[in-house]
Scaffold this active site. Sequence first.
Site, PDB file in Angstrom:
ATOM      1  N   LYS A 268       3.596  -9.147  12.992  1.00 19.02           N
ATOM      2  CA  LYS A 268       4.247  -8.551  11.821  1.00 19.02           C
ATOM      3  C   LYS A 268       4.828  -9.630  10.912  1.00 19.02           C
ATOM      4  O   LYS A 268       4.838  -9.497   9.696  1.00 19.02           O
ATOM      5  CB  LYS A 268       5.324  -7.564  12.272  1.00 19.02           C
ATOM      6  CG  LYS A 268       4.764  -6.289  12.907  1.00 19.02           C
ATOM      7  CD  LYS A 268       5.883  -5.321  13.236  1.00 19.02           C
ATOM      8  CE  LYS A 268       5.349  -3.993  13.765  1.00 19.02           C
ATOM      9  NZ  LYS A 268       4.749  -4.085  15.084  1.00 19.02           N
TER      10      LYS A 268
ATOM     11  N   HIS B 134       8.163   6.980  18.377  1.00 16.19           N
ATOM     12  CA  HIS B 134       7.521   6.121  17.355  1.00 16.19           C
ATOM     13  C   HIS B 134       6.000   6.141  17.441  1.00 16.19           C
ATOM     14  O   HIS B 134       5.331   5.247  16.940  1.00 16.19           O
ATOM     15  CB  HIS B 134       8.024   4.670  17.453  1.00 16.19           C
ATOM     16  CG  HIS B 134       9.501   4.539  17.259  1.00 16.19           C
ATOM     17  ND1 HIS B 134      10.104   4.642  16.025  1.00 16.19           N
ATOM     18  CD2 HIS B 134      10.505   4.325  18.145  1.00 16.19           C
ATOM     19  CE1 HIS B 134      11.406   4.483  16.158  1.00 16.19           C
ATOM     20  NE2 HIS B 134      11.678   4.301  17.430  1.00 16.19           N
TER      21      HIS B 134
ATOM     22  N   ARG C  87      -8.381  -2.218  12.817  1.00 16.09           N
ATOM     23  CA  ARG C  87      -9.364  -1.474  13.622  1.00 16.09           C
ATOM     24  C   ARG C  87      -9.511  -0.083  13.032  1.00 16.09           C
ATOM     25  O   ARG C  87      -8.814   0.276  12.092  1.00 16.09           O
ATOM     26  CB  ARG C  87      -8.875  -1.359  15.072  1.00 16.09           C
ATOM     27  CG  ARG C  87      -7.469  -0.772  15.144  1.00 16.09           C
ATOM     28  CD  ARG C  87      -6.985  -0.497  16.535  1.00 16.09           C
ATOM     29  NE  ARG C  87      -5.554  -0.295  16.595  1.00 16.09           N
ATOM     30  CZ  ARG C  87      -4.904   0.792  16.258  1.00 16.09           C
ATOM     31  NH1 ARG C  87      -5.566   1.847  15.798  1.00 16.09           N
ATOM     32  NH2 ARG C  87      -3.599   0.887  16.359  1.00 16.09           N
TER      33      ARG C  87
ATOM     34  N   GLU D 211      15.260  -5.865   9.632  1.00 14.99           N
ATOM     35  CA  GLU D 211      14.990  -5.183   8.368  1.00 14.99           C
ATOM     36  C   GLU D 211      16.091  -4.165   8.111  1.00 14.99           C
ATOM     37  O   GLU D 211      16.706  -3.659   9.048  1.00 14.99           O
ATOM     38  CB  GLU D 211      13.680  -4.383   8.458  1.00 14.99           C
ATOM     39  CG  GLU D 211      12.429  -5.172   8.342  1.00 14.99           C
ATOM     40  CD  GLU D 211      11.178  -4.292   8.433  1.00 14.99           C
ATOM     41  OE1 GLU D 211      10.117  -4.828   8.135  1.00 14.99           O
ATOM     42  OE2 GLU D 211      11.266  -3.099   8.806  1.00 14.99           O
TER      43      GLU D 211
END
Length: 480
Positions: free
Chosen positions: A115, A234, A291, A199
């Site tokens: 990330k 999640h 993908r 974040e």
Amino acid sequence: MKKILVANRGEIAIRVMKSAQKMGIKTVAVYSTADRNAPHVKFADEAVWIGESPSNQSYLLGDKIIEVAKSLNVDAIHPGYGFLSENADFAESVEKNGMIWIGPKSAAIRVMGSKLAAKDAVKDYNIPMVPGLDEAITDVEAAKKTAVEVGFPILIKASAGGGGKGMRIVENEAEFESQMNRAISEATNAFGDGSVFIEKYIGSPRHIEIQIMADSHGNILYLFERECSIQRRHQKVVEEAPSAVLTPELRKKMGEAAVLVAKSCDYLNAGTVEFLLDENNNFYFLEMNTRLQVEHPVTEIITQLDLVEMQIKIARGEAMTIKQEDLKIYGHAIELRVYAEDPLNDFLPSVGHLDVYKLPVGEGIRVDNGFEQGMDIPIYYDPMLAKLITYADTREEAIQLMIKAISDYKVEGVSTTLPFGKFVCEHEAFRSGNFDTNFVKKYYDVETLKNVHNQEAKLAAMIALQRYFQDQKILTIPNS
């Protein structure tokens, strides 16, 4: 390209093989001991046993899979999703061994697999990012200062992560250090990489992703969006296309941003760019999945394109013949992931024997399935049985058809997410389109589902009893 090996199992292996066979390409299945009688093994033209049931002794053995492919003169390998699909070393090894990798270049897989590296790659392209610290945290005190500047609540995230692992919401400064240490420990255990970053926590986001497709001739298309906000732990359970909240202008903006993300890493083949959308319709880049996605069928339906066929053609070096302006949205599609999980017990896996397993059929219903009646659910892999997709001219019709398809889907022997799917489709928040990633936390009530479940069971028992008495009457009528 005459022969493709599918380095996967279950419904996605069959899905890839269907497109290959339609194109006149032979298919090779690989299987573990647990999957020796699985449908994907029977569906392929050839099938080879690659190891014992645990995935680290079978489906994750890249060298073994390549060895099998070479021995059978395979031209290309399609990884599906999960297992080795985002393993850059495997992708590289496939090509070094003279075969075609049906997917992105290994460099793009590496960049987007982290990330932090992904954020670094896209920063020069003016793509909106969630405010925060876009580098691995080494100094906890300095990180705490940044968190105070950004403003609580904040989110600590694992750089190498996914599926909610190594992710912590921090409500205030006092709990920052303890949550940070937990996130690092969890990330290290799950991914072997303890890198985390912070974040700003967006409290009520929607999870919107854009499907992109890029060929080797410089063409990049965005195939519109998928709404993936209905999640547990999640992880997505219900997906739909298009989103109920995107305007044509916002769709274009997000699509063009996704194309720039693809450009930032010289992307090839199918990929998905994920965004968070806040309550004010501001969107932020989240990550890229290098993908084919589990939820690709809803995009196939609304674009009338075969994404696997496109993947194969791009891997063969062909240019895409369709242009962005040719693409249109046709109707609405909804997908429910049918997991062998117990929605009445915190979605824990439900292993067992499929005593009854009957799929719904009919116009507007598609089931991408990997199991059949009489099979056992292996404990070694992701517990997804199938994907149930419904589609119609309007969202309302697609939802109604999903409710009907769920009731026609008969499973006995294990618990599944089918009742949860019905709960979602009948809930006013979902039907109105006014929901976000907190749907489960806000609305999902196990007691309500249990009551519905019990009422349905009572009703079924009463109908069965009534039929029994009717049958008895028929049997006891004397011959005249």
